[in-house]
Design a protein around this motif. Sequence first.
Motif, short mmCIF file in Angstrom:
data_model
loop_
_atom_site.label_atom_id
_atom_site.label_comp_id
_atom_site.label_asym_id
_atom_site.label_seq_id
_atom_site.Cartn_x
_atom_site.Cartn_y
_atom_site.Cartn_z
N PHE A 160 0.83 -1.21 0.00
CA PHE A 160 0.00 0.00 0.00
C PHE A 160 0.87 1.25 0.00
CE2 PHE A 160 -2.04 3.21 2.84
CZ PHE A 160 -2.99 3.67 1.94
N ALA A 161 1.92 1.25 0.83
CA ALA A 161 2.79 2.43 0.90
C ALA A 161 3.57 2.63 -0.38
CB ALA A 161 3.74 2.29 2.10
N LEU A 162 3.99 1.55 -1.02
CA LEU A 162 4.79 1.67 -2.24
C LEU A 162 3.98 2.15 -3.44
CD1 LEU A 162 7.04 -1.53 -2.11
CD2 LEU A 162 7.61 0.80 -1.39
N THR A 163 2.69 1.78 -3.47
CA THR A 163 1.86 2.14 -4.61
C THR A 163 0.98 3.36 -4.30
OG1 THR A 163 0.22 0.49 -3.90
CG2 THR A 163 1.85 -0.20 -5.53
N ASP A 164 0.04 3.21 -3.42
CA ASP A 164 -0.82 4.35 -3.09
C ASP A 164 -0.04 5.45 -2.38
OD1 ASP A 164 -3.52 5.17 -3.51
OD2 ASP A 164 -3.84 5.11 -1.35
N GLY A 165 1.14 5.10 -1.88
CA GLY A 165 1.97 6.11 -1.22
C GLY A 165 2.39 7.23 -2.17
N PHE A 166 2.79 6.88 -3.39
CA PHE A 166 3.16 7.98 -4.31
C PHE A 166 1.93 8.73 -4.78
CE2 PHE A 166 3.18 4.36 -7.46
CZ PHE A 166 2.21 4.83 -8.33
N ASP A 167 0.75 8.07 -4.80
CA ASP A 167 -0.49 8.81 -5.09
C ASP A 167 -0.72 9.91 -4.06
OD1 ASP A 167 -0.80 7.05 -7.13
OD2 ASP A 167 -2.45 5.94 -6.23
N MET A 168 -0.61 9.52 -2.77
CA MET A 168 -0.81 10.50 -1.70
C MET A 168 0.28 11.57 -1.73
SD MET A 168 -2.19 8.24 1.54
CE MET A 168 -0.96 6.93 1.43
N GLY A 169 1.51 11.15 -2.05
CA GLY A 169 2.59 12.12 -2.14
C GLY A 169 2.37 13.12 -3.25
N VAL A 170 1.93 12.66 -4.41
CA VAL A 170 1.63 13.56 -5.53
C VAL A 170 0.48 14.49 -5.15
CG1 VAL A 170 0.73 13.70 -7.89
CG2 VAL A 170 2.52 12.04 -7.32
N GLY A 171 -0.55 13.95 -4.49
CA GLY A 171 -1.66 14.79 -4.05
C GLY A 171 -1.19 15.91 -3.14
N ALA A 172 -0.30 15.57 -2.21
CA ALA A 172 0.21 16.59 -1.29
C ALA A 172 1.09 17.61 -2.00
CB ALA A 172 0.99 15.91 -0.16
N LEU A 173 1.62 17.25 -3.15
CA LEU A 173 2.52 18.15 -3.90
C LEU A 173 1.80 19.02 -4.92
CD1 LEU A 173 5.54 15.74 -4.56
CD2 LEU A 173 5.60 17.83 -3.20
N ILE A 174 0.59 18.65 -5.31
CA ILE A 174 -0.09 19.32 -6.42
C ILE A 174 -0.11 20.85 -6.31
CG2 ILE A 174 -2.39 19.70 -7.43
CD1 ILE A 174 -2.79 16.68 -7.34
N PRO A 175 -0.49 21.45 -5.17
CA PRO A 175 -0.53 22.92 -5.14
C PRO A 175 0.83 23.57 -5.27
CG PRO A 175 -1.82 21.95 -3.34
CD PRO A 175 -0.97 20.86 -3.91
N PHE A 176 1.91 22.80 -5.09
CA PHE A 176 3.25 23.39 -5.05
C PHE A 176 4.08 23.10 -6.30
CE2 PHE A 176 1.82 22.02 -0.81
CZ PHE A 176 1.62 23.27 -0.23
N VAL A 177 3.80 21.99 -6.96
CA VAL A 177 4.56 21.69 -8.18
C VAL A 177 3.90 22.28 -9.42
CG1 VAL A 177 5.55 19.59 -7.22
CG2 VAL A 177 3.42 19.45 -8.53
N GLY A 178 2.63 22.63 -9.30
CA GLY A 178 1.91 23.19 -10.43
C GLY A 178 1.50 24.64 -10.18
N LYS A 179 2.08 25.55 -10.92
CA LYS A 179 1.74 26.97 -10.76
C LYS A 179 0.60 27.39 -11.69
CE LYS A 179 4.95 27.49 -7.73
NZ LYS A 179 4.59 27.63 -6.31
N THR A 180 0.34 26.59 -12.71
CA THR A 180 -0.77 26.87 -13.63
C THR A 180 -1.69 25.67 -13.65
OG1 THR A 180 0.35 25.92 -15.57
CG2 THR A 180 0.79 28.25 -15.06
N ASP A 181 -2.87 25.86 -14.21
CA ASP A 181 -3.83 24.76 -14.30
C ASP A 181 -3.27 23.61 -15.13
OD1 ASP A 181 -6.63 23.62 -14.05
OD2 ASP A 181 -6.47 23.79 -16.22
N LEU A 182 -2.57 23.94 -16.21
CA LEU A 182 -2.01 22.91 -17.07
C LEU A 182 -0.95 22.09 -16.32
CD1 LEU A 182 -1.91 21.65 -19.88
CD2 LEU A 182 -0.20 23.38 -20.51
N GLU A 183 -0.12 22.75 -15.55
CA GLU A 183 0.92 22.04 -14.79
C GLU A 183 0.30 21.13 -13.73
OE1 GLU A 183 4.55 25.32 -15.17
OE2 GLU A 183 3.40 25.14 -13.32
N ARG A 184 -0.75 21.62 -13.10
CA ARG A 184 -1.41 20.77 -12.10
C ARG A 184 -2.08 19.58 -12.75
NH1 ARG A 184 -3.99 25.08 -7.67
NH2 ARG A 184 -2.01 26.14 -7.23
N ARG A 185 -2.61 19.77 -13.93
CA ARG A 185 -3.22 18.64 -14.64
C ARG A 185 -2.17 17.61 -15.04
NH1 ARG A 185 -6.40 19.78 -19.52
NH2 ARG A 185 -7.14 17.66 -19.18
N VAL A 186 -0.98 18.07 -15.33
CA VAL A 186 0.10 17.13 -15.63
C VAL A 186 0.37 16.24 -14.41
CG1 VAL A 186 2.59 16.92 -16.03
CG2 VAL A 186 1.23 18.51 -17.40
N ALA A 187 0.49 16.86 -13.23
CA ALA A 187 0.73 16.10 -12.00
C ALA A 187 -0.41 15.12 -11.73
CB ALA A 187 0.91 17.05 -10.82
#
Length: 387
Positions: free
Chosen positions: A27-54
């Motif tokens: 669970f941590a190895l697979t869904d873990g990166f899902d949760m990690g990406v979710g926690a990163l979305i507001p910070f790695v994407g400055k535009t709507d397009l970048e957030r959609r990429v994430a």
Amino acid sequence: MILHDLISYDVLRVIWWGLLGVLLIGFALTDGFDMGVGALIPFVGKTDLERRVAINTVGPVWEGNQVWFILGGGAIFAAWPPLYAVSFSGFYLAMFVVLAAFIVRPVAFKYRSKRDDPRWRTSWDWALFASGAVPALLFGVAVGNVIQGVPFHFTEDLRPVYEGAWYIKFIGLLDPFSLLAGVVSLSMLIMHGGAWLTLKAEGAVQHRARTIGSVAALLAVAAYALAGVWMAYGIEGYRIVGDYITTGPSNPLHFTVEKTATWLTAYGERPWIAIAPAMGIVGGLLTFLGLRAGREISTLLFSKMAILGVISSVGLTMFPFIMPSSSHPQSSLTVWNSSSSQLTLFIMLVVTVIFMPMILAYTAWVYKVLWGKVTTASVHDNSHSVY
């Protein structure tokens, strides 16, 4: 000979203790990166397009990854009923928060791109952030509480009783050591999400993910090391006193348990288990170096190595304890006194041997089909897609 007698009861118990660990690590190895990406979305994407990429890096796989969480809960229910009863009672409010976050996540994935409104999409992006960060934090908090012992006991008729007022069942979980364990979990999964985005994204999203992920990797290693020192000098451990039967009935009250100075005596008794925390620290440092150097596949593998080491170190350090009782050590749950019957464990093992390879093969095929980077061009050209 009865078929299930082919594997002794104590061996079946250890097998299912290991399989429970496999499910939690999976669970941590697979869904873990899902949760990690979710926690990163507001910070790695400055535009709507970048957030959609994430979002599109995890959009096709997050539902399948979350199945590991369901499998873990099902395994606890079927293989370790007393553990299920105590944990779902004592951690009820925390689990409710986690489940609420997991309910919000699919809604956010499905509804985020339904309206071309910046405020609408930003709101759902922060919902994705919460649905990733909150469970990651609370999973670590739960582990921190288990390490310290949970206030419960069993009555003479083996009815579990969790002690304390209702509000203590959540607020009481947030003690300093448990919060530190939560920081380990959250930073570790953000590191994992950063490694995933490094592999699957490109451009500005990839660059920001590397930067934040590398900081998270160092924080995870530092917090994990601090937690180890704290366990050595500030957390009491538990041990079974006297002789005990590993093939006896599942009755926690049949064992005599007492507190000891530290959990780390396990490393003197079983020195080989030191490989687990070493993997956790080395894997975290190698992930940091990989992120800084811009490596992709090896960085994700090192991140998985760190997660494997950190989670394994908890189980190996506490063995044979699964959930010790801080208020009544006599009621502590161990591998030897809290499992289902020998027949139940055997039937479950047969089912697992048949279906687990099928699940792993299908998962590997899905990732093979979806291999490759999510580019800004592909997302831009599919502006009306689900994600």
